[in-house]
Write an enzyme that holds these catalytic residues in place. Sequence first.
Site, PDB file in Angstrom:
ATOM      1  N   ASP A  39       0.837  -1.204   0.000  1.00 14.49           N
ATOM      2  CA  ASP A  39       0.000   0.000   0.000  1.00 14.49           C
ATOM      3  C   ASP A  39       0.875   1.258   0.000  1.00 14.49           C
ATOM      4  O   ASP A  39       0.565   2.244  -0.672  1.00 14.49           O
ATOM      5  CB  ASP A  39      -0.934  -0.015   1.216  1.00 14.49           C
TER       6      ASP A  39
ATOM      7  N   HIS B 291      -5.537  -3.545   5.679  1.00 14.38           N
ATOM      8  CA  HIS B 291      -5.161  -3.858   4.299  1.00 14.38           C
ATOM      9  C   HIS B 291      -6.342  -4.449   3.528  1.00 14.38           C
ATOM     10  O   HIS B 291      -6.316  -5.605   3.128  1.00 14.38           O
ATOM     11  CB  HIS B 291      -3.960  -4.818   4.271  1.00 14.38           C
TER      12      HIS B 291
HETATM   13  P1  NAI Z   1      -0.570 -18.423  -5.477  1.00 16.63           P
HETATM   14  O1  NAI Z   1      -1.766 -19.315  -5.526  1.00 16.63           O
HETATM   15  O2  NAI Z   1       0.129 -18.112  -6.743  1.00 16.63           O
HETATM   16  O3  NAI Z   1       0.510 -19.061  -4.497  1.00 16.63           O
HETATM   17  C1  NAI Z   1       0.178 -19.529  -3.241  1.00 16.63           C
HETATM   18  C2  NAI Z   1       1.151 -20.641  -2.875  1.00 16.63           C
HETATM   19  O4  NAI Z   1       0.806 -21.088  -1.570  1.00 16.63           O
HETATM   20  C3  NAI Z   1       1.085 -21.858  -3.819  1.00 16.63           C
HETATM   21  O5  NAI Z   1       2.390 -22.183  -4.270  1.00 16.63           O
HETATM   22  C4  NAI Z   1       0.510 -22.960  -2.935  1.00 16.63           C
HETATM   23  O6  NAI Z   1       1.026 -24.247  -3.237  1.00 16.63           O
HETATM   24  C5  NAI Z   1       0.989 -22.487  -1.560  1.00 16.63           C
HETATM   25  N1  NAI Z   1       0.255 -23.092  -0.459  1.00 16.63           N
HETATM   26  C6  NAI Z   1      -1.061 -23.381  -0.343  1.00 16.63           C
HETATM   27  N2  NAI Z   1      -1.300 -23.973   0.838  1.00 16.63           N
HETATM   28  C7  NAI Z   1      -0.120 -24.035   1.493  1.00 16.63           C
HETATM   29  C8  NAI Z   1       0.286 -24.543   2.747  1.00 16.63           C
HETATM   30  N3  NAI Z   1      -0.583 -25.087   3.593  1.00 16.63           N
HETATM   31  N4  NAI Z   1       1.580 -24.441   3.070  1.00 16.63           N
HETATM   32  C9  NAI Z   1       2.466 -23.862   2.245  1.00 16.63           C
HETATM   33  N5  NAI Z   1       2.152 -23.385   1.037  1.00 16.63           N
HETATM   34  C10 NAI Z   1       0.865 -23.473   0.678  1.00 16.63           C
HETATM   35  O7  NAI Z   1      -1.009 -17.082  -4.708  1.00 16.63           O
HETATM   36  P2  NAI Z   1      -0.236 -15.674  -4.645  1.00 16.63           P
HETATM   37  O8  NAI Z   1      -0.643 -14.814  -5.755  1.00 16.63           O
HETATM   38  O9  NAI Z   1       1.202 -15.951  -4.418  1.00 16.63           O
HETATM   39  O10 NAI Z   1      -0.906 -15.045  -3.315  1.00 16.63           O
HETATM   40  C11 NAI Z   1      -0.654 -15.589  -2.043  1.00 16.63           C
HETATM   41  C12 NAI Z   1      -1.428 -14.822  -0.961  1.00 16.63           C
HETATM   42  O11 NAI Z   1      -0.964 -13.480  -0.839  1.00 16.63           O
HETATM   43  C13 NAI Z   1      -2.936 -14.724  -1.220  1.00 16.63           C
HETATM   44  O12 NAI Z   1      -3.616 -14.960  -0.006  1.00 16.63           O
HETATM   45  C14 NAI Z   1      -3.118 -13.277  -1.627  1.00 16.63           C
HETATM   46  O13 NAI Z   1      -4.404 -12.810  -1.353  1.00 16.63           O
HETATM   47  C15 NAI Z   1      -2.080 -12.599  -0.761  1.00 16.63           C
HETATM   48  N6  NAI Z   1      -1.705 -11.252  -1.192  1.00 16.63           N
HETATM   49  C16 NAI Z   1      -1.399 -10.327  -0.215  1.00 16.63           C
HETATM   50  C17 NAI Z   1      -1.033  -9.045  -0.532  1.00 16.63           C
HETATM   51  C18 NAI Z   1      -0.693  -8.070   0.559  1.00 16.63           C
HETATM   52  O14 NAI Z   1      -0.519  -6.881   0.251  1.00 16.63           O
HETATM   53  N7  NAI Z   1      -0.543  -8.474   1.803  1.00 16.63           N
HETATM   54  C19 NAI Z   1      -0.971  -8.605  -1.939  1.00 16.63           C
HETATM   55  C20 NAI Z   1      -1.235  -9.646  -2.886  1.00 16.63           C
HETATM   56  C21 NAI Z   1      -1.615 -10.916  -2.512  1.00 16.63           C
END
Ligand code: NAI
Length: 341
Positions: free
Chosen positions: A175, A202
């Site tokens: 942000d 957030h």
């Molecule tokens: P993605 O689906 O590409 O990757 C998520 C990864 O987590 C995958 O490799 C999956 O295998 C893994 N995963 C699932 N369950 C798991 C477990 N129990 N243990 C370990 N790994 C596990 O998703 P992406 O795009 O990387 O997003 C991840 C998270 O980050 C989402 O919740 C998203 O909403 C959040 N996010 C947060 C932001 C922030 O500003 N804080 C900004 C953008 C996304």
Amino acid sequence: ALQQSITPKARNKKQRSWNHVQPQASYKVAVLGASGGIGQPLALLIKMSPLVSSLHLYDIANVKGVAADLSYCNTPAQVFDFTGASELANSLKGVDVVVIPAGVPRKPGMTRDDLFNINANIVKGLVEAVADNCPDAFIHIISNPVNSTVPIAAEVLKQKGVYDPKKLFGVTTLDVVRANTFVAQKKNLRLIDVDVPVIGGHAGITILPLLSKTRPSTTFTDEEVQELTVRIQNAGTEVVEAKAGAGSATLSMAYAAARFVESSLRALDGDADVYECSYVQSDLTELPFFASRVKLGRNGVEALISSDLRGLTEYEQKALEALKPELKASIEKGITYAQKQ
Ligand code: NAI
């Protein structure tokens, strides 16, 4: 170098010292969810840090290839891969900073809260393992909805008897990164100079950029304040829609998370001038968790910066009051979830 949230004076001092002292690569960092959209570029950026000696990559799948690939970069950090629940504990042993981007991202039409059920369970399981294996580590929560997953993590750590509120962080750096970029563009400022504190939480209206506190001191018309505030709040949704079902922000998120990791490592390393915005346990308002600028030190949050909340404009004051009920509900939802398990 990743741009840090520091005062111009501190920046000059820092640049001088960077010329003379090479930092020691001595910290261990774990990324949980390392083969995901955020995890991969984040791991790459952390691999570039001169402060990191070991980079532990954990995921439930596909992490071997990511680790092999990264390990060929000729930077100091050694890369180790860990796959699946049976290797989770080992991925956390001796780790100084744990970053958690595990979970599902948004698709068009979804709010961050729609991710609650899946991600709450993932974060709970991972933080339990952190509590058992590296209870002194800094914990950076990226998995959404951050407004709820951080309170869940706090409850899990409390249940395990190892909660240190100074070391649990919701990552809201994206942000700030967005706010800095949009303000610099709008006002034709040098990007490196711009620093906008973003407070609250957030998600949607809980994201409150304090444009009146922009450094360098900058004036905005009422229309500019409205337009910039809404754009900063909705930038995540802009990316979700542009990716049209292929996920949410990953590259800018990785950049922002890497900046927060680097700041944490500099604080652990004894740098006395490290400030970042983060969503943490807080007494700045009546809400138990709140994002604000914090001063980071060896033991985590050294101080919450309360001065940003003084002398708000009428617009900011109203927006602050308006966000509180939503943020309060998200915090309570997280706490209730964790206590029911
Ligand atoms: P993605 O689906 O590409 O990757 C998520 C990864 O987590 C995958 O490799 C999956 O295998 C893994 N995963 C699932 N369950 C798991 C477990 N129990 N243990 C370990 N790994 C596990 O998703 P992406 O795009 O990387 O997003 C991840 C998270 O980050 C989402 O919740 C998203 O909403 C959040 N996010 C947060 C932001 C922030 O500003 N804080 C900004 C953008 C996304």
